[in-house]
Design a protein around this motif. Structure first.
Motif, PDB file in Angstrom:
ATOM      1  N   GLU A  27      41.125 -17.487   1.604  1.00 21.83           N
ATOM      2  CA  GLU A  27      41.080 -18.903   1.216  1.00 21.83           C
ATOM      3  C   GLU A  27      42.079 -19.237   0.108  1.00 21.83           C
ATOM      4  OE1 GLU A  27      37.765 -16.811  -1.087  1.00 21.83           O
ATOM      5  OE2 GLU A  27      38.384 -16.859   0.988  1.00 21.83           O
ATOM      6  N   ARG A  28      42.744 -18.236  -0.428  1.00 20.38           N
ATOM      7  CA  ARG A  28      43.739 -18.465  -1.481  1.00 20.38           C
ATOM      8  C   ARG A  28      45.123 -18.658  -0.872  1.00 20.38           C
ATOM      9  NH1 ARG A  28      42.126 -16.976  -6.800  1.00 20.38           N
ATOM     10  NH2 ARG A  28      44.344 -16.795  -7.224  1.00 20.38           N
ATOM     11  N   GLU A  29      45.939 -19.474  -1.543  1.00 16.62           N
ATOM     12  CA  GLU A  29      47.282 -19.769  -1.050  1.00 16.62           C
ATOM     13  C   GLU A  29      48.242 -18.591  -1.250  1.00 16.62           C
ATOM     14  OE1 GLU A  29      50.784 -23.105  -1.704  1.00 16.62           O
ATOM     15  OE2 GLU A  29      48.827 -23.392  -2.639  1.00 16.62           O
ATOM     16  N   PHE A  30      48.052 -17.848  -2.332  1.00 21.69           N
ATOM     17  CA  PHE A  30      48.893 -16.708  -2.646  1.00 21.69           C
ATOM     18  C   PHE A  30      48.049 -15.465  -2.858  1.00 21.69           C
ATOM     19  CE2 PHE A  30      51.455 -20.302  -4.048  1.00 21.69           C
ATOM     20  CZ  PHE A  30      52.700 -19.971  -3.549  1.00 21.69           C
ATOM     21  N   ILE A  31      48.681 -14.309  -2.820  1.00 23.74           N
ATOM     22  CA  ILE A  31      48.038 -13.067  -3.206  1.00 23.74           C
ATOM     23  C   ILE A  31      48.278 -12.907  -4.705  1.00 23.74           C
ATOM     24  CG2 ILE A  31      48.071 -10.559  -2.981  1.00 23.74           C
ATOM     25  CD1 ILE A  31      49.022 -11.019  -0.081  1.00 23.74           C
ATOM     26  N   SER A  46      50.361 -11.178 -14.609  1.00 26.78           N
ATOM     27  CA  SER A  46      50.001 -11.705 -13.293  1.00 26.78           C
ATOM     28  C   SER A  46      51.253 -11.966 -12.463  1.00 26.78           C
ATOM     29  CB  SER A  46      49.212 -13.003 -13.462  1.00 26.78           C
ATOM     30  OG  SER A  46      48.912 -13.568 -12.223  1.00 26.78           O
ATOM     31  N   ILE A  47      51.215 -11.500 -11.212  1.00 24.82           N
ATOM     32  CA  ILE A  47      52.310 -11.723 -10.268  1.00 24.82           C
ATOM     33  C   ILE A  47      51.712 -12.363  -9.017  1.00 24.82           C
ATOM     34  CG2 ILE A  47      54.204 -10.672  -8.979  1.00 24.82           C
ATOM     35  CD1 ILE A  47      53.864  -8.189 -10.829  1.00 24.82           C
ATOM     36  N   MET A  48      52.325 -13.430  -8.556  1.00 23.97           N
ATOM     37  CA  MET A  48      51.854 -14.104  -7.352  1.00 23.97           C
ATOM     38  C   MET A  48      52.807 -13.779  -6.196  1.00 23.97           C
ATOM     39  SD  MET A  48      49.263 -15.505  -8.684  1.00 23.97           S
ATOM     40  CE  MET A  48      48.611 -16.785  -7.662  1.00 23.97           C
ATOM     41  N   PHE A  49      52.238 -13.322  -5.087  1.00 30.74           N
ATOM     42  CA  PHE A  49      53.008 -12.999  -3.890  1.00 30.74           C
ATOM     43  C   PHE A  49      52.592 -13.923  -2.752  1.00 30.74           C
ATOM     44  CE2 PHE A  49      53.030  -8.915  -6.148  1.00 30.74           C
ATOM     45  CZ  PHE A  49      54.367  -8.567  -6.059  1.00 30.74           C
ATOM     46  N   SER A  50      53.520 -14.190  -1.853  1.00 34.22           N
ATOM     47  CA  SER A  50      53.183 -14.972  -0.657  1.00 34.22           C
ATOM     48  C   SER A  50      52.454 -14.060   0.331  1.00 34.22           C
ATOM     49  CB  SER A  50      54.450 -15.527  -0.001  1.00 34.22           C
ATOM     50  OG  SER A  50      55.167 -14.481   0.633  1.00 34.22           O
ATOM     51  N   GLN A  89      55.504 -16.482 -10.859  1.00 37.44           N
ATOM     52  CA  GLN A  89      55.151 -17.041  -9.557  1.00 37.44           C
ATOM     53  C   GLN A  89      56.131 -16.570  -8.481  1.00 37.44           C
ATOM     54  OE1 GLN A  89      52.617 -19.124  -8.800  1.00 37.44           O
ATOM     55  NE2 GLN A  89      51.888 -19.583 -10.842  1.00 37.44           N
ATOM     56  N   ASP A  90      55.659 -16.507  -7.278  1.00 40.44           N
ATOM     57  CA  ASP A  90      56.491 -16.291  -6.095  1.00 40.44           C
ATOM     58  C   ASP A  90      57.517 -15.177  -6.300  1.00 40.44           C
ATOM     59  OD1 ASP A  90      57.366 -16.669  -3.522  1.00 40.44           O
ATOM     60  OD2 ASP A  90      58.761 -18.255  -4.062  1.00 40.44           O
ATOM     61  N   ARG A  91      57.032 -13.973  -6.429  1.00 42.04           N
ATOM     62  CA  ARG A  91      57.895 -12.842  -6.713  1.00 42.04           C
ATOM     63  C   ARG A  91      58.080 -11.939  -5.500  1.00 42.04           C
ATOM     64  NH1 ARG A  91      61.196 -14.035 -10.404  1.00 42.04           N
ATOM     65  NH2 ARG A  91      61.691 -11.842 -10.463  1.00 42.04           N
ATOM     66  N   ASP A  92      58.189 -12.501  -4.344  1.00 41.34           N
ATOM     67  CA  ASP A  92      58.395 -11.706  -3.136  1.00 41.34           C
ATOM     68  C   ASP A  92      59.674 -10.869  -3.217  1.00 41.34           C
ATOM     69  OD1 ASP A  92      56.119 -12.893  -2.272  1.00 41.34           O
ATOM     70  OD2 ASP A  92      57.029 -13.957  -0.593  1.00 41.34           O
ATOM     71  N   ASN A  93      60.655 -11.328  -4.002  1.00 38.50           N
ATOM     72  CA  ASN A  93      61.903 -10.576  -4.099  1.00 38.50           C
ATOM     73  C   ASN A  93      61.717  -9.233  -4.811  1.00 38.50           C
ATOM     74  OD1 ASN A  93      61.487 -11.734  -6.603  1.00 38.50           O
ATOM     75  ND2 ASN A  93      63.638 -12.159  -6.972  1.00 38.50           N
TER      76      ASN A  93
END
Length: 104
Positions: A27-31, A46-50, A89-93
């Protein structure tokens, strides 16, 4: 089949114990990948991943957790200071940059 839940891992890096909390609830938008030092729960990195990142690597593997902890420390997070909080945020790289997808 992988269950998407919240997992807690104890990982030792540089002879120091950390807790990694990986929240993969659907239910969360990011991991959410959060690192806490074991002696104080007031400091956090804290690191947010897609969700796409979840298909590239398993964020719950101990070697992946250890590498992310080391990355946080190398980038200035001082886990020994009370209330040291950092969030990116958004650290997929980070996955290709740290070769997380190649770790066993």
């Amino acid at each position: 089949m992988k269950l998407f839940t919240k997992e807690v891992k104890k990982i030792i890096v540089n002879d120091y114990e950390f807790l990694c909390v990986i929240d993969q609830r659907s239910e969360r938008e990011f991991i959410s990948f959060k690192i806490y030092p074991s002696n104080t729960k007031t400091s956090c990195f804290s690191i947010m991943f897609s969700w796409k990142a979840n298909w590239e690597t398993n964020l719950c593997r101990p070697m992946v957790c250890a590498k992310l902890i080391q990355h946080a420390i190398n980038n200035g997070w001082n886990y020994n200071i009370k209330n040291a909080v950092a969030k990116i945020q958004d650290r997929d790289n980070l996955i290709p940059n740290l070769s997380l997808d190649e770790l066993e």
